[in-house]
Design an enzyme around this catalytic site. Structure first.
Site, short mmCIF file in Angstrom:
data_model
loop_
_atom_site.label_atom_id
_atom_site.label_comp_id
_atom_site.label_asym_id
_atom_site.label_seq_id
_atom_site.Cartn_x
_atom_site.Cartn_y
_atom_site.Cartn_z
N HIS A 193 5.59 34.94 9.35
CA HIS A 193 5.72 34.10 10.43
C HIS A 193 4.40 33.14 10.78
O HIS A 193 3.49 33.64 10.85
CB HIS A 193 5.90 34.91 11.75
CG HIS A 193 7.22 35.69 11.55
ND1 HIS A 193 7.81 36.49 10.59
CD2 HIS A 193 8.31 35.88 12.56
CE1 HIS A 193 9.05 36.92 10.87
NE2 HIS A 193 9.29 36.47 12.15
N GLU A 196 5.18 29.26 14.98
CA GLU A 196 6.25 29.64 15.97
C GLU A 196 5.26 29.42 17.35
O GLU A 196 5.70 28.72 17.98
CB GLU A 196 6.78 30.89 15.95
CG GLU A 196 7.77 31.43 16.95
CD GLU A 196 8.03 32.93 16.78
OE1 GLU A 196 7.27 33.57 16.40
OE2 GLU A 196 9.11 33.28 17.48
N1 ADE Z 1 9.07 39.97 15.57
C1 ADE Z 1 10.56 39.83 16.01
N2 ADE Z 1 10.86 38.67 16.14
C2 ADE Z 1 9.93 38.00 16.20
C3 ADE Z 1 9.39 36.70 16.22
N3 ADE Z 1 10.20 35.87 16.47
N4 ADE Z 1 8.07 36.19 15.98
C4 ADE Z 1 7.23 37.01 15.48
N5 ADE Z 1 7.46 38.39 15.27
C5 ADE Z 1 8.64 38.83 15.64
ZN ZN Z 2 11.32 36.70 13.22
#
Ligand code: ADE
Ligand code: ZN
Length: 329
Positions: A193, A196
């Site tokens: 990730h 974001e």
């Molecule tokens: N865990 C669950 N959803 C998430 C997200 N959108 N960003 C980071 N970790 C997560």
């Molecule tokens: Zn995620």
């Protein structure tokens, strides 16, 4: 607000063979299972499912998700039962291929072996749906309990890969790039990730330091042309979840979502829900949002579906069959 889609487009989206490659299994907990546990407590549709709902911050969202997940996911059987319902929902949407992650923190919270969670999810995969299971972990998860788990998980039978998630602005710790390298050396897929809640620099870090090409979200790469170029050179894929991004207020309005520009610039984007328990979304909703809110044509939606099949962890004959099915729509 954008106009609703026509019945013809809804039908097209439904018939399109699709993938979902960014899905947290705990965040996909079917609400009906909580209702079965306690019909009175869970009698109302969750507020977070309403169209204009926004989470206050990531921490609020995560606390709500974990609080509910812990009410259901108490033993491996519960993962099996939930996964059966979740995967039936995929088949009902004409989804052929799913990548889902379980949260390593649950091993610590519940004291259940990761191998058993993995096996429970895998054994719930129905005929007609290919499922690949990842273990997701937080940037600061290298605790006394999880350290030995992370050291041995790469040898677990059927683990497809690992993913880095949770609070994004924590620094990358030394163990992480080492584990990511080791995972690829074992033939596993690696994801992270990034881009974001933190900026394009985290996408750069995921590609350059972690060596991953599978970026979960990645959308804030749009803030730095050099990072877009890097992602293109690395042939990276962004597993994007637009409704999640709007409801977590990473993006103000769907119409402003960078997936339009990322797609136009040639970044390989796929489409997923992230955590339908917390957003009330389906994969078909995500396609509809691209169509109605961001003017994606049906041909462009076909390309998004094909992108998912292009990165799927399957043999070339299966990939070719799925791609041909999309082309035939
Ligand atoms: N865990 C669950 N959803 C998430 C997200 N959108 N960003 C980071 N970790 C997560
Ligand atoms: Zn995620």
């Amino acid at each position: 607000m954008h106009a609703p889609i026509t019945p013809a487009i809804a039908d097209f989206i439904h018939r399109l063979p699709k993938t979902e490659t960014h899905l947290h299994i705990e965040g996909a907990l079917p609400y009906e299972l909580l209702q079965k546990l306690d019909p009175e407590k869970f009698s109302q549709q969750p507020e977070c499912w309403s169209k204009d709902f926004k989470w206050k911050c990531f921490e609020d969202f995560e606390a709500h998700l974990i609080d509910h997940a812990l009410q259901w996911f108490t033993k491996p059987d519960r993962y099996y039962e939930a996964a059966q319902v979740i995967f039936a929902g995929h088949l009902a949407q004409n989804i052929r291929y799913v990548e889902t992650s379980f949260h390593a923190g649950m091993i610590e919270f519940l004291g259940i072996p990761g191998r058993e969670i993995l096996s429970a999810i895998r054994s719930a995969a129905p005929k007609g749906l290919e499922v690949r299971v990842f273990m997701g972990m937080a940037r600061n998860c290298y605790s006394e309990v999880l350290q030995p788990v992370l050291d041995e998980c790469l040898t677990w039978d059927g683990l497809a890969g690992i993913d880095l998630h949770g609070v994004e602005y924590l620094p990358l710790e030394d163990w992480t790039p080492k584990l990511w390298d080791k995972a690829r050396a074992h033939g596993l897929e690696t994801k992270a990730h990034a881009g974001e809640f933190d900026g394009a620099n985290k996408v750069r870090e995921a590609i350059e330091v972690l060596g991953t090409k599978r970026i979960q979200h990645g959308i804030r790469a749009i803030e730095d042309d050099a990072v877009i170029e890097l992602a293109m050179e690395a042939d990276a894929t962004f597993d994007v979840c637009p409704i999640s991004n709007v409801k977590l207020d990473v993006i103000d309005r769907l119409e402003d979502h960078p997936i339009r520009k990322l797609f136009d610039q040639g970044i390989r984007c796929t489409l997923s829900t992230d955590d339908p328990f917390s957003f009330g979304n389906t994969v078909e909703d995500e396609y509809a949002a691209l169509s109605a809110g961001l003017n994606f044509t049906n041909e462009e939606l076909k390309q998004i579906a094909k992108n998912g099949f292009e990165v799927a962890l399957v043999d070339e004959a299966t990939r070719a069959k799925w791609t041909a099915e999309v082309d035939a729509i």
